[in-house]
Design an enzyme around this catalytic site. Structure first.
Site, mmCIF file in Angstrom:
data_model
loop_
_atom_site.group_PDB
_atom_site.id
_atom_site.type_symbol
_atom_site.label_atom_id
_atom_site.label_comp_id
_atom_site.label_asym_id
_atom_site.label_seq_id
_atom_site.Cartn_x
_atom_site.Cartn_y
_atom_site.Cartn_z
ATOM 1 N N ARG A 236 1.124 -1.552 0.097
ATOM 2 C CA ARG A 236 0.333 -0.334 -0.462
ATOM 3 C C ARG A 236 1.211 0.881 0.046
ATOM 4 O O ARG A 236 1.856 1.366 0.751
ATOM 5 C CB ARG A 236 -1.152 0.058 1.143
ATOM 6 C CG ARG A 236 -1.679 -1.162 0.992
ATOM 7 C CD ARG A 236 -3.022 -0.209 0.816
ATOM 8 N NE ARG A 236 -4.235 -1.410 -0.237
ATOM 9 C CZ ARG A 236 -4.616 -2.585 -1.199
ATOM 10 N NH1 ARG A 236 -3.326 -2.254 -2.050
ATOM 11 N NH2 ARG A 236 -5.329 -2.657 -1.202
ATOM 12 N N GLU A 265 -3.253 8.169 -3.840
ATOM 13 C CA GLU A 265 -3.457 7.382 -5.334
ATOM 14 C C GLU A 265 -5.257 8.553 -5.708
ATOM 15 O O GLU A 265 -6.172 8.808 -4.489
ATOM 16 C CB GLU A 265 -4.122 6.097 -5.243
ATOM 17 C CG GLU A 265 -2.692 5.027 -5.214
ATOM 18 C CD GLU A 265 -2.842 3.724 -5.278
ATOM 19 O OE1 GLU A 265 -4.049 3.406 -5.466
ATOM 20 O OE2 GLU A 265 -2.493 2.942 -5.180
ATOM 21 N N HIS A 283 -0.809 1.214 -10.008
ATOM 22 C CA HIS A 283 -1.315 0.072 -9.717
ATOM 23 C C HIS A 283 -1.736 -1.180 -10.572
ATOM 24 O O HIS A 283 -2.805 -1.379 -10.897
ATOM 25 C CB HIS A 283 -2.982 0.996 -8.994
ATOM 26 C CG HIS A 283 -3.125 0.446 -7.610
ATOM 27 N ND1 HIS A 283 -3.285 0.948 -6.221
ATOM 28 C CD2 HIS A 283 -2.610 -1.019 -7.516
ATOM 29 C CE1 HIS A 283 -3.707 -0.385 -5.022
ATOM 30 N NE2 HIS A 283 -3.187 -1.672 -5.705
#
Length: 316
Positions: A236, A265, A283
């Site tokens: 993460r 993000e 991602h």
């Protein structure tokens, strides 16, 4: 019929499986749920299939005194965007989709290791810009990965899959930092996190997100790394302190970084984008059709089992 909200569009195979036993609503937007949408979802649906960015926080649950929703079947293995304690207080089950993401995420880690060490992103940008003047012996010298030492922070299923690829595929020595010792079919040495930083050529961060791992990697860890070393993050984004990482890269404290996740993000700091010694992916960890179908079907199966009166296989 069970009313189900799916917060982003999924492949048809997943939607068809859900529609077999649910009245399905699919949002058109690819953006995370707003706070108003989060509250409405808890009030208007029996079940929700959320994903990364759909932040079911404690105060969102607190604003809905008597939720209709009984389950959040998260699409993804990480569920740090859901306050599971608050969900439990409101009688809402939370599930995730482990296993389906392991190999795909490990593959992206290897992609980033190679791209960062061999300066692949930098080389492609140079070529596309028309600045390549032909091969010569000193062109774009990076780090040869085979035989190097990799340090895995977080030796869960994904960390183990990465270590296995590094050992068998590239003959790398494996060091790991983990809360408990792991037994594996290949040699792997356990060290403390900061000791690991001083001994490896490549660091791969593979821990779950959440309060316990927020900024786990900061200025102290990065300053302990060797100047030629690279760091890769597929966990993460907020596991690494992005400000500290930018500073380490700018000052040459480390040679490079490969990132698939970011602290806020989809925002990526312009300071990161400006650096040539960092590889940035949007991602892509599980971005393969068969993987996304497998994840979606696992989430749907969690729902099906739950509404049949049994305990879902992936309850968190």
């Amino acid at each position: 019929m069970t009313k189900l909200l799916i917060t982003r569009r999924h492949p048809d195979a997943v939607l068809d499986a859900a529609r077999a036993f649910c009245d399905v609503t699919v949002r058109d937007s690819t953006a995370p749920l707003s706070e108003d949408e989060l509250r409405a979802s808890l009030q208007d649906y029996d079940a929700i299939m959320p994903t990364l960015g759909d932040t079911y926080s404690e105060h969102v649950f607190a604003d809905v005194a008597a939720p209709r929703a009984r389950i959040l079947a998260n699409f993804g293995v990480g569920y740090n965007h859901i306050d599971t304690i608050a969900a439990a207080r409101h009688g809402i089950a939370v599930c995730n989709t482990p296993g389906a993401v392991t190999d795909a995420t490990a593959d992206i880690a290897m992609t980033l290791i190679l791209m960062s060490a061999r300066r692949a992103g930098e080389g492609e940008r140079m070529l596309r810009a028309g600045n390549w003047q032909g091969w010569h012996p000193m062109q774009m010298l990076g780090m040869h990965v085979s035989g190097k030492t990799v340090g895995i922070i977080g030796m869960g299923n994904i960390g183990t899959a990465i270590a296995r690829r590094c050992h068998y595929g590239f003959g790398m020595k494996v060091i790991y930092a983990n809360r408990s010792e792991k037994r594996m079919e290949f040699p792997a040495e356990q060290m403390s996190q900061h000791e690991l930083a001083r001994h490896v050529d490549i660091v791969v961060v593979a821990v779950p997100g959440g309060r316990e791992t927020h900024h786990l990697i900061g200025a102290g860890f990065l300053s302990s790394m060797r100047p030629h070393a690279h760091i890769v993050n597929i966990s993460r984004g907020d596991v690494i302190d992005e400000t500290a990482l930018v500073t380490a890269l700018q000052k040459g404290q480390i040679a490079g970084a490969g990132l698939d996740v970011y602290e806020h993000e989809p925002h990526v700091p312009p300071e990161l984008i400006a650096l040539e010694n960092v590889t940035l992916l949007p991602h892509l960890g599980t971005a393969a059709l068969d993987v996304r179908v497998a994840m979606g079907l696992m989430a749907v199966d969690n729902l099906r089992v739950f509404f049949s009166g049994e305990s879902p296989p992936n309850l968190v």
